[in-house]
Design a protein around this motif. Structure first.
Motif, PDB file in Angstrom:
ATOM      1  N   GLY A 157     -24.113  15.529   8.977  1.00 56.92           N
ATOM      2  CA  GLY A 157     -24.600  14.696   7.875  1.00 56.92           C
ATOM      3  C   GLY A 157     -25.390  13.539   8.470  1.00 56.92           C
ATOM      4  N   GLY A 158     -26.232  12.914   7.667  1.00 54.62           N
ATOM      5  CA  GLY A 158     -27.031  11.803   8.170  1.00 54.62           C
ATOM      6  C   GLY A 158     -26.352  10.461   7.929  1.00 54.62           C
ATOM      7  N   LEU A 159     -26.381   9.608   8.971  1.00 52.25           N
ATOM      8  CA  LEU A 159     -25.970   8.211   8.797  1.00 52.25           C
ATOM      9  C   LEU A 159     -27.263   7.416   8.670  1.00 52.25           C
ATOM     10  CD1 LEU A 159     -23.616   6.008   9.009  1.00 52.25           C
ATOM     11  CD2 LEU A 159     -24.331   5.783  11.392  1.00 52.25           C
ATOM     12  N   VAL A 160     -27.483   6.844   7.496  1.00 57.92           N
ATOM     13  CA  VAL A 160     -28.718   6.103   7.227  1.00 57.92           C
ATOM     14  C   VAL A 160     -28.338   4.757   6.603  1.00 57.92           C
ATOM     15  CG1 VAL A 160     -30.271   8.109   6.976  1.00 57.92           C
ATOM     16  CG2 VAL A 160     -28.902   7.366   5.021  1.00 57.92           C
ATOM     17  N   PRO A 161     -29.255   3.783   6.580  1.00 60.79           N
ATOM     18  CA  PRO A 161     -28.902   2.469   6.031  1.00 60.79           C
ATOM     19  C   PRO A 161     -28.312   2.552   4.613  1.00 60.79           C
ATOM     20  CG  PRO A 161     -31.014   2.353   7.140  1.00 60.79           C
ATOM     21  CD  PRO A 161     -30.619   3.796   7.145  1.00 60.79           C
ATOM     22  N   GLU A 162     -28.786   3.520   3.852  1.00 57.45           N
ATOM     23  CA  GLU A 162     -28.346   3.635   2.459  1.00 57.45           C
ATOM     24  C   GLU A 162     -26.859   3.961   2.322  1.00 57.45           C
ATOM     25  OE1 GLU A 162     -30.764   6.524   0.303  1.00 57.45           O
ATOM     26  OE2 GLU A 162     -28.978   6.932  -0.923  1.00 57.45           O
TER      27      GLU A 162
END
Ligand code: 3AL
Ligand code: ZN
Ligand code: ZN
Length: 505
Positions: free
Chosen positions: A167-172
């Motif tokens: 999964g992606g870890l993004v600022p959101e």
């Protein structure tokens, strides 16, 4: 009449259950036939070179209902060993299937770049039985439960090998614990983030605070965070491209835009954060994995130091950093553009040493394909071309061919490509030829050479984009077994796509 019906009822029920039983048995046999190029589910694989965690043995591997049921050494074989359905591979190497923890299959959303069917067919043809798909380059990016569900839908009945998902870890989502937990509860094997722009609009970069948050959530799940470790130091650097003093078609121009100091700066930040993963520290249970290390100097020293201090940290490099050097890359040949960039020959030698010494833990493909247009093979503009190497099908022969010079052994290949990647991805029943494991097996011939030319059967979507086209390689894959199904044999795939999506529990 009613009485007659009542008396017949048990008989009718029996008849009906027979019909149901045979219907289901028939359809599962049918399905089974389409998953495997073998007519049976219980069989033995014989070879003089079987790579096990205890060393290379001559003998037999018994496969039953998709798992490895027993392993018998040649010298321990006796009359009691009842053999039926023996497939004898002679001198060919029988090894655990490769596990590629870093591949971009771009599905859904950018399947014209690759896609699940072509990518996983290429994987099977290359001896990869499991791959973990990156959360970016598909659209939308995999950053939530909902977007992971879109991945699963896109993968359904279209994958020829097993596929897990980062999964992606993004600022959101980084400061939204319940959103991250939701993504992890949905089965993401771990998270991935970038410390520089990723090149994909809906996958923005993270800073140290985001990464710290990510690690604290991952600690509870005991799953890893994978990080693209380059930190943009001087984005405004004047390369002289505008005034014509540096040519955008020249590889050295591109090399200047991403110096080793970018990797070093990112890793400096990371090793501050990984102190939290030590035993007794706040993020104990979390693990950080640095993807595609290219710089074999200061960056590597920082990693070694952090590891020796007890940080839960691993690092991978990719075959392209081990096969090629900057000096050889010709003007305009953007097939070689990737980030971090392929550096000079001295750097490459040091990377090999680090791999052989055990300072680099594993290998991955970082298969990051695109279309020929975006690769800009026509004008050869290194600054505008998509950064990413297309290689999924070739990683085993490439590792073997370029590793010959360094005396690479079969056991090392299995360690770098199967055992350690399985551990990173949390796959306890994969990564080794061992009793009880899934029968995920590659059979290949280290001594067979082949030319990667237009006549070679290639399954990745745009073979012309691959930097390996036109090279001669040794080590040809002849068969790939996935959960006991013979899914690839001598240039042919089983008719049905019987790979399984792998979700963390
Ligand atoms: N977005 C993407 O795939 N980037 C990859 N390409 C590459 O060369 N390095 C990467 O991280
Ligand atoms: Zn990357
Ligand atoms: Zn990548």
């Amino acid at each position: 009449m009613e009485a007659l019906l009542l008396r017949l009822l048990p008989l009718l029920t029996l008849l009906l259950s027979f019909l149901v039983f045979f219907y289901f048995q028939d359809s599962s046999t049918l399905n089974q036939k389409q998953c495997s190029l073998l007519p049976y589910q219980h069989y033995w694989i014989a070879s003089k070179r079987i790579v096990t965690p205890q060393g290379v043995i001559s003998g037999l591997v018994e496969v039953k209902e998709g798992k490895i049921a027993s392993i018998v050494k040649e010298e321990d074989k006796d009359e009691k060993t009842k053999l039926e359905n023996v497939i004898d591979y002679g001198e060919a190497v029988v090894m655990p299937g490769l596990i590629d923890v870093h591949a971009h299959l771009d599905d859904p959303g950018r399947s014209e770049w690759e896609g699940f069917p072509s990518g996983t067919k290429a994987a099977a043809a290359g001896g990869i039985t499991t791959l973990v798909d990156m959360p970016l380059n598909s659209f939308p990016s995999t950053v939530s439960r909902e977007t992971l569900e879109l991945k699963l839908k896109a993968a359904e009945s279209r994958i020829y090998v097993d596929v897990g998902f980062w999964g992606g870890l993004v600022p959101e989502n980084a400061f939204n614990k319940s959103a991250l937990e939701d993504l992890l509860n949905a089965g993401a094997l771990g998270l991935k983030s970038f410390m520089c722009p990723s090149g994909i609009n809906d996958f923005p970069m993270t800073n140290s605070s985001h990464i710290k948050e990510g690690l604290s959530v991952l600690a509870k799940y005991r799953r890893p965070l994978l990080v693209h470790a380059e930190k943009q130091l001087d984005p405004e650097a004047n390369l002289g491209v505008e005034d014509g003093s540096n040519d955008a078609r020249s590889y050295s121009t591109y090399l200047m835009t991403r110096p080793p100091s970018w990797e070093e700066a990112a890793i400096k930040d990371l090793v501050t954060l990984t102190k939290d993963t030590r035993i007794g520290a706040p993020a104990e249970g979390a693990h950080l994995h640095i993807v595609h290390l290219s710089d074999s100097s200061s960056s590597l020293d920082l990693i070694k130091e952090a590891k020796s201090g007890g940080d839960s940290l691993t690092v991978e490099t990719c075959p392209h950093y081990l096969a090629f050097s900057a000096e050889e890359i010709r003007d305009g040949d953007t097939r070689f553009k990737c980030s971090p960039p392929i550096r000079d020959a001295v750097n490459k030698e040091k990377l090999w040493n680090a791999l052989l010494e055990g300072d680099l833990d594993m290998l991955s493909s970082d298969h990051s394909p695109t279309t020929p247009e975006l690769k800009r093979l026509d004008d050869g503009d290194f600054l505008k071309a998509w950064g990413g190497i297309s290689c999924l099908q070739f990683v085993l022969p490439v590792t073997w061919s370029y590793g010959q010079k360094y005396g690479v052994t079969l056991e090392q290949i299995a360690l770098w490509w199967s055992e350690r990647p399985a551990k990173l991805a949390g796959q306890k029943l994969k990564g080794a030829i061992a009793i009880g494991n899934y029968a995920d097996i590659v059979v290949w011939n280290p001594d067979v050479d082949f030319d990667l030319d237009d006549d070679y059967p290639i399954y990745i979507k745009h073979p012309g984009n691959s930097a390996y086209m036109g090279t001669k390689l040794s080590g040809k894959v002849s068969a790939t077994f996935l959960r006991g199904n013979l899914v690839f044999k001598e240039g042919n795939h089983a008719p049905a796509a019987c790979g399984v999506p792998i979700l963390a529990k």
